[in-house]
Scaffold this motif. Structure first.
Motif, PDB file in Angstrom:
ATOM      1  N   PRO A 174       0.482  -1.168   0.014  1.00 11.46           N
ATOM      2  CA  PRO A 174       0.041   0.081   0.044  1.00 11.46           C
ATOM      3  C   PRO A 174       0.596   1.443   0.500  1.00 11.46           C
ATOM      4  O   PRO A 174       2.067   1.519   1.346  1.00 11.46           O
ATOM      5  N   GLY A 175       0.445   2.549  -0.547  1.00 17.49           N
ATOM      6  CA  GLY A 175       0.689   3.895  -1.208  1.00 17.49           C
ATOM      7  C   GLY A 175       0.711   4.552   0.691  1.00 17.49           C
ATOM      8  O   GLY A 175       0.030   3.446   1.061  1.00 17.49           O
ATOM      9  N   GLU A 176       0.738   5.536   0.553  1.00 19.13           N
ATOM     10  CA  GLU A 176       0.774   6.626   1.903  1.00 19.13           C
ATOM     11  C   GLU A 176      -1.338   6.387   2.570  1.00 19.13           C
ATOM     12  O   GLU A 176      -1.662   6.818   3.300  1.00 19.13           O
ATOM     13  N   THR A 220      -6.774   4.622  -4.692  1.00 21.25           N
ATOM     14  CA  THR A 220      -5.892   4.206  -4.062  1.00 21.25           C
ATOM     15  C   THR A 220      -4.590   3.962  -4.764  1.00 21.25           C
ATOM     16  O   THR A 220      -4.624   3.543  -6.036  1.00 21.25           O
ATOM     17  N   GLN A 221      -3.355   4.502  -3.922  1.00 18.66           N
ATOM     18  CA  GLN A 221      -1.793   3.964  -5.133  1.00 18.66           C
ATOM     19  C   GLN A 221      -1.307   2.669  -4.137  1.00 18.66           C
ATOM     20  O   GLN A 221      -1.711   2.728  -2.494  1.00 18.66           O
ATOM     21  N   TRP A 222      -0.624   2.422  -5.287  1.00 22.22           N
ATOM     22  CA  TRP A 222       0.283   0.951  -4.849  1.00 22.22           C
ATOM     23  C   TRP A 222       1.071   0.282  -5.592  1.00 22.22           C
ATOM     24  O   TRP A 222       1.194   0.947  -6.964  1.00 22.22           O
ATOM     25  N   ILE A 223       2.026   0.251  -4.388  1.00 24.86           N
ATOM     26  CA  ILE A 223       3.644   0.367  -4.928  1.00 24.86           C
ATOM     27  C   ILE A 223       3.933  -1.605  -5.773  1.00 24.86           C
ATOM     28  O   ILE A 223       3.626  -2.644  -4.915  1.00 24.86           O
ATOM     29  N   TYR A 224       4.473  -1.776  -6.592  1.00 26.09           N
ATOM     30  CA  TYR A 224       4.543  -3.042  -7.050  1.00 26.09           C
ATOM     31  C   TYR A 224       6.357  -4.064  -6.937  1.00 26.09           C
ATOM     32  O   TYR A 224       5.697  -4.352  -7.569  1.00 26.09           O
TER      33      TYR A 224
END
Length: 225
Positions: A174-176, A220-224
Motif C-alpha cells: 500500500p501507498g500512503e 488508491t496507490q499501490w507500490i508494485y
C-alpha cells in the motif's frame, strides 16, 4: 573295455548338452536387455515427441509440448484434434514471445494462462473469471491484469500484477493513502488501473464499506516493486 568306452561317450554327451543349455541361457540373457532398452526408448520417444505440436502466432512459429506447458496441453488433449483446438484458442500478445490465453470457458468465465514461449514457461493467472483489461508498465517489465467475477449480482474484481521477467505475480504494497484492502481477492469493484511511474500504480474503485446509494469512487496507490 566296452564299458569304459561307453562311459566316455556318456560323459561327452552330458557335456555337449550342458554347453548347449548354457548357450541358450546366454542368448536369452543377451536378447532380453536389448528388448527392454528398445521398449524404454520407444516410451521415452512417445513421451518426448508424441504430444509435440506447433503453434503460429503473429507470424512466429512456436513448438508446444506437454512437458513445457502441462496445464494447457492437458486441456487441449481432452479433444479429438488437440492441435487444431489449440490453434483456435484466443491468444493476446503482451510482449514479444509472451501471450495471455483464455481456455476452459463456461458461461463467459474462463481460465487465463500466461505463457512465455522463449522461456518455455507458463503461469495460471485466474480461474472462472472475465478479463476486463491489461496494462503494461512504462518500462515494459510488468503487466497488470484486471479480472472480474459476479458476486450476489455485483461485479467484483481482482488485480494481478506480474513480473514479465520471472512470469510470476508480485505482492502489492500500500501507498500512503491506503484506504482499502489489497485488490487481489475479489472484495470490491475496480473501475480503472493506471501505472503512475516505474514503482506505483493507481486504481479507481468503490469503497465496500460505504452506503451503496452514496458511493463515490476511491483512488488508491499501490507500490508494485
Amino acid at each position: 573295455m566296452m564299458m569304459k568306452n561307453a562311459g566316455w561317450i556318456g560323459l561327452f554327451l552330458l557335456l555337449l548338452v550342458g554347453c548347449s543349455s548354457n548357450a541358450d541361457a546366454e542368448d536369452t540373457l543377451n536378447i532380453n536387455p536389448l528388448e527392454g532398452e528398445d521398449d524404454l526408448t520407444e516410451e521415452e520417444t512417445a513421451e518426448g515427441n508424441g504430444n509435440k505440436m506447433q503453434l503460429t502466432l503473429d507470424g512466429v512459429s512456436y513448438p508446444f509440448t506437454t512437458k513445457d506447458y502441462p496445464i494447457l496441453s492437458q486441456y487441449v488433449h481432452n479433444f479429438d484434434q488437440p492441435e487444431q483446438y489449440l490453434r483456435k484458442l484466443p491468444f493476446s500478445k503482451i510482449r514479444e514471445d509472451q501471450y495471455l490465453v483464455e481456455f476452459a470457458c463456461h458461461e463467459e468465465r474462463c481460465s487465463h494462462l500466461m505463457i512465455d514461449f522463449e522461456q518455455k514457461h507458463s503461469f495460471l493467472m485466474s480461474d472462472l473469471s472475465q478479463l476486463v483489461s491489461s496494462h503494461v508498465s512504462p518500462d515494459q517489465q510488468y503487466v497488470a491484469f484486471l479480472f472480474e467475477r459476479t458476486h450476489e449480482e455485483m461485479a467484483v474484481h481482482q488485480l494481478v500484477v506480474m513480473d514479465l521477467g520471472t512470469l510470476e505475480p508480485i505482492e502489492l504494497e500500500p501507498g500512503e493513502d491506503h484506504l482499502l484492502p489489497k485488490p487481489n481477492q475479489y472484495q470490491y469493484a475496480i473501475h480503472s488501473v493506471t501505472f503512475m511511474d516505474e514503482e506505483r500504480l493507481q486504481i479507481t474503485s468503490d469503497d465496500p464499506t460505504a452506503d451503496p446509494d452514496t458511493k463515490d469512487p476511491v483512488r488508491t496507490q499501490w507500490i508494485y516493486q
